[in-house]
Write an enzyme that holds these catalytic residues in place. Structure first.
Site, PDB file in Angstrom:
ATOM      1  N   PRO A  30     -10.605  12.637   9.474  1.00 16.05           N
ATOM      2  CG  PRO A  30     -11.948  12.843  11.355  1.00 16.05           C
ATOM      3  CD  PRO A  30     -10.692  13.366  10.742  1.00 16.05           C
TER       4      PRO A  30
ATOM      5  CE  LYS B 185      -8.631  -2.811  -5.278  1.00 14.77           C
ATOM      6  NZ  LYS B 185      -8.354  -4.071  -4.630  1.00 14.77           N
TER       7      LYS B 185
ATOM      8  N   GLY C  46      -6.877   9.863   3.732  1.00 11.74           N
ATOM      9  CA  GLY C  46      -7.824   9.903   4.850  1.00 11.74           C
ATOM     10  C   GLY C  46      -7.083   9.816   6.183  1.00 11.74           C
ATOM     11  N   GLY C  47      -7.591  10.486   7.203  1.00  8.09           N
ATOM     12  CA  GLY C  47      -7.013  10.395   8.548  1.00  8.09           C
ATOM     13  C   GLY C  47      -5.604  10.934   8.571  1.00  8.09           C
ATOM     14  CG  ASP C  48      -1.241  10.689  10.604  1.00 12.81           C
ATOM     15  OD1 ASP C  48      -1.016  11.853  10.974  1.00 12.81           O
ATOM     16  OD2 ASP C  48      -0.343   9.910  10.232  1.00 12.81           O
TER      17      ASP C  48
ATOM     18  CB  THR D 188      -5.591   8.734  13.142  1.00 10.37           C
ATOM     19  OG1 THR D 188      -5.826   7.462  12.542  1.00 10.37           O
ATOM     20  CG2 THR D 188      -5.592   8.589  14.654  1.00 10.37           C
ATOM     21  CB  ALA D 189     -10.522   6.891  11.887  1.00  7.93           C
TER      22      ALA D 189
ATOM     23  CG  ASP E 278      -6.684   7.770   0.201  1.00 12.64           C
ATOM     24  OD1 ASP E 278      -5.888   7.590  -0.719  1.00 12.64           O
ATOM     25  OD2 ASP E 278      -6.420   7.571   1.409  1.00 12.64           O
TER      26      ASP E 278
ATOM     27  CG  MET F   8      -8.858  -0.985   6.671  1.00 10.16           C
ATOM     28  SD  MET F   8      -7.332  -1.111   5.716  1.00 10.16           S
ATOM     29  CE  MET F   8      -6.120  -0.687   6.943  1.00 10.16           C
TER      30      MET F   8
END
Ligand code: SAM
Length: 251
Positions: free
Chosen positions: A12, A56, A87-89, A117-118, A35, A169
């Site tokens: 994260p 992005k 990012g994350g997983d 993951t976040a 990323d 998101m």
């Protein structure tokens, strides 16, 4: 002879939430494609690597994604260790499957390295278990974000039928998220939390009920944020939420 592409989860944000395997591969990497969400401290673990920012912050264009996949294939023809840092997983909302398909089609060796993951980092940071005896036996990871030419997904039904939901998101579309969930029969008084910059210095959390989600989302800064829903968030919402009275009424 081509090199290997490692699709690596960066976690994260906090550098010490990387796996040992991820840290080792970063140290060995000749080139790192990362990323925008990946933290500078994490990139510093790859001192010998050329570092290339791709994509992005959220959801990429399919052409941009094809271009990234092509760059990974090209890099593997020149370098021994290619790291694609996500990012994350990598396997959750990370567009990993497109990259795996492209690497497979080009006959390039690849390996996936999982990351935190976040949603799991948020649960840890907020001391709220996503499952709880008698309260939550199912968790859904979902996003309301729909890609180009994609048909409407069943994210609303998935959220409705799970005890706990983590929406990725989603904070930027808080008004629509609230509207669609309530229209599908989710109670406006469902506890929610909005966790921003989880594991990073600017970490903050807002909590309340689904009906208040747009106001909670408006107060966030510019960092990545998760929308978390379900009864497990009630105590947090009561503690820090904007409408403790409303929650007390519905408890
Ligand atoms: C494209 S998705 C990538 C998710 C990533 N693969 C993962 O497993 O966490 C980006 C979304 O993840 C969430 N996210 C990523 N990092 C976060 C963080 N540090 N704090 C809160 N949410 C985060 C946000 O919802 C953001 O919009």
């Amino acid at each position: 002879m081509s090199g290997t592409v490692y699709l690596v989860g960066a976690g994260p944000g906090a550098v010490d939430l990387l796996t040992l395997r991820a840290a080792r591969l970063l140290g060995e990497a000749d080139i790192v494609f990362h990323d925008a969400l990946v933290d500078a401290e994490t990139l510093a673990l790859a001192p010998r690597a050329e570092k290339i920012a791709v994509g992005k912050r959220c959801g990429k264009h399919s052409t941009a994604q094809r271009f990234i996949s092509k760059r990974l294939v090209d890099a593997a023809k020149k370098h021994r260790v290619v790291v694609r840092l996500k990012g994350g997983d990598p396997m959750l909302f990370g567009r990993a499957q497109e990259e795996i398909a492209a690497l497979g089609a080009a006959g390039i060796r690849y390996e996936v390295v999982p990351g935190v993951t976040a949603a799991l980092a948020a649960a840890a940071e907020l001391s709220v278990s996503l499952t709880r005896r008698g309260l939550s036996r199912s968790v859904v990871f979902a996003t309301p974000r729909i890609g180009e030419r994609e048909s409407l997904s069943s994210w609303v039904n998935a959220v409705r039928s799970a005890d706990t939901a983590a929406l990725y998101m989603a904070a930027g579309d808080a008004e629509a998220v609230k509207r669609e969930l309530i229209a599908a029969g989710v109670s406006p008084e469902t506890p929610v939390a909005l966790a921003e910059n989880v594991s990073l210095p600017g970490a903050r959390v807002e909590a309340g009920v689904l009906d208040e989600l747009p106001e909670l989302a408006q107060r966030r800064g510019g960092g990545p944020a998760l929308v978390l829903l379900g009864e497990v968030w009630r105590e947090l919402a009561q503690k820090i939420g904007v409408s403790p009275e409303l929650l007390a009424q519905t408890a």
